[in-house]
Motif scaffolding. Structure first.
Motif, PDB file in Angstrom:
ATOM      1  N   ARG A  71      -5.758   1.275  11.636  1.00 38.69           N
ATOM      2  CA  ARG A  71      -4.937   0.237  10.986  1.00 38.69           C
ATOM      3  C   ARG A  71      -5.375   0.020   9.547  1.00 38.69           C
ATOM      4  O   ARG A  71      -4.552  -0.097   8.641  1.00 38.69           O
ATOM      5  CB  ARG A  71      -5.036  -1.082  11.762  1.00 38.69           C
ATOM      6  N   SER A  72      -6.687  -0.018   9.334  1.00 34.78           N
ATOM      7  CA  SER A  72      -7.219  -0.211   7.984  1.00 34.78           C
ATOM      8  C   SER A  72      -6.834   0.950   7.076  1.00 34.78           C
ATOM      9  O   SER A  72      -6.407   0.747   5.932  1.00 34.78           O
ATOM     10  CB  SER A  72      -8.735  -0.354   8.047  1.00 34.78           C
ATOM     11  N   ASP A  73      -6.959   2.168   7.585  1.00 36.97           N
ATOM     12  CA  ASP A  73      -6.572   3.342   6.793  1.00 36.97           C
ATOM     13  C   ASP A  73      -5.079   3.328   6.484  1.00 36.97           C
ATOM     14  O   ASP A  73      -4.659   3.655   5.375  1.00 36.97           O
ATOM     15  CB  ASP A  73      -6.925   4.634   7.536  1.00 36.97           C
ATOM     16  N   ARG A  74      -4.273   2.950   7.462  1.00 33.37           N
ATOM     17  CA  ARG A  74      -2.819   2.906   7.269  1.00 33.37           C
ATOM     18  C   ARG A  74      -2.444   1.862   6.212  1.00 33.37           C
ATOM     19  O   ARG A  74      -1.610   2.108   5.345  1.00 33.37           O
ATOM     20  CB  ARG A  74      -2.128   2.609   8.596  1.00 33.37           C
ATOM     21  N   ARG A  75      -3.090   0.685   6.259  1.00 30.51           N
ATOM     22  CA  ARG A  75      -2.823  -0.353   5.248  1.00 30.51           C
ATOM     23  C   ARG A  75      -3.204   0.138   3.850  1.00 30.51           C
ATOM     24  O   ARG A  75      -2.488  -0.103   2.883  1.00 30.51           O
ATOM     25  CB  ARG A  75      -3.596  -1.634   5.586  1.00 30.51           C
ATOM     26  N   GLN A  76      -4.341   0.811   3.752  1.00 31.21           N
ATOM     27  CA  GLN A  76      -4.785   1.335   2.458  1.00 31.21           C
ATOM     28  C   GLN A  76      -3.808   2.391   1.944  1.00 31.21           C
ATOM     29  O   GLN A  76      -3.448   2.399   0.771  1.00 31.21           O
ATOM     30  CB  GLN A  76      -6.187   1.931   2.582  1.00 31.21           C
ATOM     31  N   ARG A  77      -3.365   3.266   2.824  1.00 30.47           N
ATOM     32  CA  ARG A  77      -2.404   4.303   2.442  1.00 30.47           C
ATOM     33  C   ARG A  77      -1.070   3.673   2.020  1.00 30.47           C
ATOM     34  O   ARG A  77      -0.470   4.058   1.017  1.00 30.47           O
ATOM     35  CB  ARG A  77      -2.195   5.277   3.602  1.00 30.47           C
ATOM     36  N   GLU A  81       0.791   3.976  -1.600  1.00 33.23           N
ATOM     37  CA  GLU A  81       2.168   4.441  -1.755  1.00 33.23           C
ATOM     38  C   GLU A  81       3.021   3.407  -2.477  1.00 33.23           C
ATOM     39  O   GLU A  81       3.841   3.747  -3.328  1.00 33.23           O
ATOM     40  CB  GLU A  81       2.771   4.767  -0.390  1.00 33.23           C
ATOM     41  N   TYR A  82       2.829   2.131  -2.142  1.00 31.14           N
ATOM     42  CA  TYR A  82       3.572   1.070  -2.818  1.00 31.14           C
ATOM     43  C   TYR A  82       3.256   1.061  -4.311  1.00 31.14           C
ATOM     44  O   TYR A  82       4.149   0.946  -5.143  1.00 31.14           O
ATOM     45  CB  TYR A  82       3.240  -0.298  -2.202  1.00 31.14           C
ATOM     46  N   MET A  83       1.983   1.198  -4.635  1.00 32.82           N
ATOM     47  CA  MET A  83       1.589   1.182  -6.051  1.00 32.82           C
ATOM     48  C   MET A  83       2.144   2.402  -6.789  1.00 32.82           C
ATOM     49  O   MET A  83       2.518   2.292  -7.955  1.00 32.82           O
ATOM     50  CB  MET A  83       0.070   1.117  -6.164  1.00 32.82           C
ATOM     51  N   MET A  84       2.220   3.543  -6.109  1.00 34.34           N
ATOM     52  CA  MET A  84       2.800   4.732  -6.733  1.00 34.34           C
ATOM     53  C   MET A  84       4.305   4.575  -6.955  1.00 34.34           C
ATOM     54  O   MET A  84       4.845   5.014  -7.963  1.00 34.34           O
ATOM     55  CB  MET A  84       2.533   5.972  -5.867  1.00 34.34           C
ATOM     56  N   ASN A  85       4.980   3.912  -6.039  1.00 31.14           N
ATOM     57  CA  ASN A  85       6.434   3.737  -6.127  1.00 31.14           C
ATOM     58  C   ASN A  85       6.846   2.579  -7.017  1.00 31.14           C
ATOM     59  O   ASN A  85       8.016   2.488  -7.402  1.00 31.14           O
ATOM     60  CB  ASN A  85       7.038   3.558  -4.734  1.00 31.14           C
ATOM     61  N   HIS A  86       5.935   1.669  -7.326  1.00 34.14           N
ATOM     62  CA  HIS A  86       6.228   0.502  -8.157  1.00 34.14           C
ATOM     63  C   HIS A  86       5.183   0.371  -9.265  1.00 34.14           C
ATOM     64  O   HIS A  86       4.415  -0.589  -9.292  1.00 34.14           O
ATOM     65  CB  HIS A  86       6.249  -0.767  -7.305  1.00 34.14           C
ATOM     66  N   PRO A  87       5.172   1.307 -10.210  1.00 31.28           N
ATOM     67  CA  PRO A  87       4.133   1.271 -11.243  1.00 31.28           C
ATOM     68  C   PRO A  87       4.301   0.114 -12.237  1.00 31.28           C
ATOM     69  O   PRO A  87       3.348  -0.249 -12.909  1.00 31.28           O
ATOM     70  CB  PRO A  87       4.284   2.623 -11.963  1.00 31.28           C
ATOM     71  N   ASP A  88       5.495  -0.470 -12.308  1.00 26.37           N
ATOM     72  CA  ASP A  88       5.728  -1.523 -13.287  1.00 26.37           C
ATOM     73  C   ASP A  88       5.318  -2.905 -12.798  1.00 26.37           C
ATOM     74  O   ASP A  88       5.266  -3.854 -13.569  1.00 26.37           O
ATOM     75  CB  ASP A  88       7.200  -1.544 -13.689  1.00 26.37           C
ATOM     76  N   VAL A  89       5.008  -3.054 -11.502  1.00 31.63           N
ATOM     77  CA  VAL A  89       4.605  -4.340 -10.950  1.00 31.63           C
ATOM     78  C   VAL A  89       3.127  -4.543 -11.197  1.00 31.63           C
ATOM     79  O   VAL A  89       2.314  -3.670 -10.962  1.00 31.63           O
ATOM     80  CB  VAL A  89       4.909  -4.398  -9.420  1.00 31.63           C
ATOM     81  N   HIS A  90       2.747  -5.719 -11.650  1.00 33.76           N
ATOM     82  CA  HIS A  90       1.335  -5.984 -11.936  1.00 33.76           C
ATOM     83  C   HIS A  90       0.683  -6.614 -10.776  1.00 33.76           C
ATOM     84  O   HIS A  90       0.669  -7.526 -10.255  1.00 33.76           O
ATOM     85  CB  HIS A  90       1.173  -6.849 -13.184  1.00 33.76           C
TER      86      HIS A  90
END
Length: 90
Positions: A71-77, A81-90
């Protein structure tokens, strides 16, 4: 020669924190948070080491730990992925 001997302790002081981090790699935070399996499974001395209850308890704890780490690994992954798909969000 005196200059080299003065640099050695300084270099050692810079390297020690890096080496200390390597020593901590063996145990995950999930494993640390679950505590001591042996002590937990002996249930304050009521369950003997090697008994079927003890073996079942240790297996259950291993499964719980593996599930928590997955679960921890999945949350980190997912966060990566979210950060890669939303680079403009701070």
């Amino acid at each position: 020669m005196r200059m080299i001997s003065a640099r050695a302790p300084f270099a050692l002081l810079l390297v020690l924190p890096l080496l200390a981090g390597c020593l901590e790699r063996g145990r995950s935070p999930v494993a640390e948070s679950m505590g001591d399996d042996d002590q937990y499974c002996q249930a304050n001395g009521t369950v003997k080491v090697g008994s079927p209850e003890y073996v079942a308890c240790r297996k259950d704890r291993d499964v719980q730990r593996q599930n928590a780490e997955a679960r921890s690994d999945r949350r980190q992954r997912d966060l990566g992925e979210y950060m890669m798909n939303h680079p403009d969000v701070h």
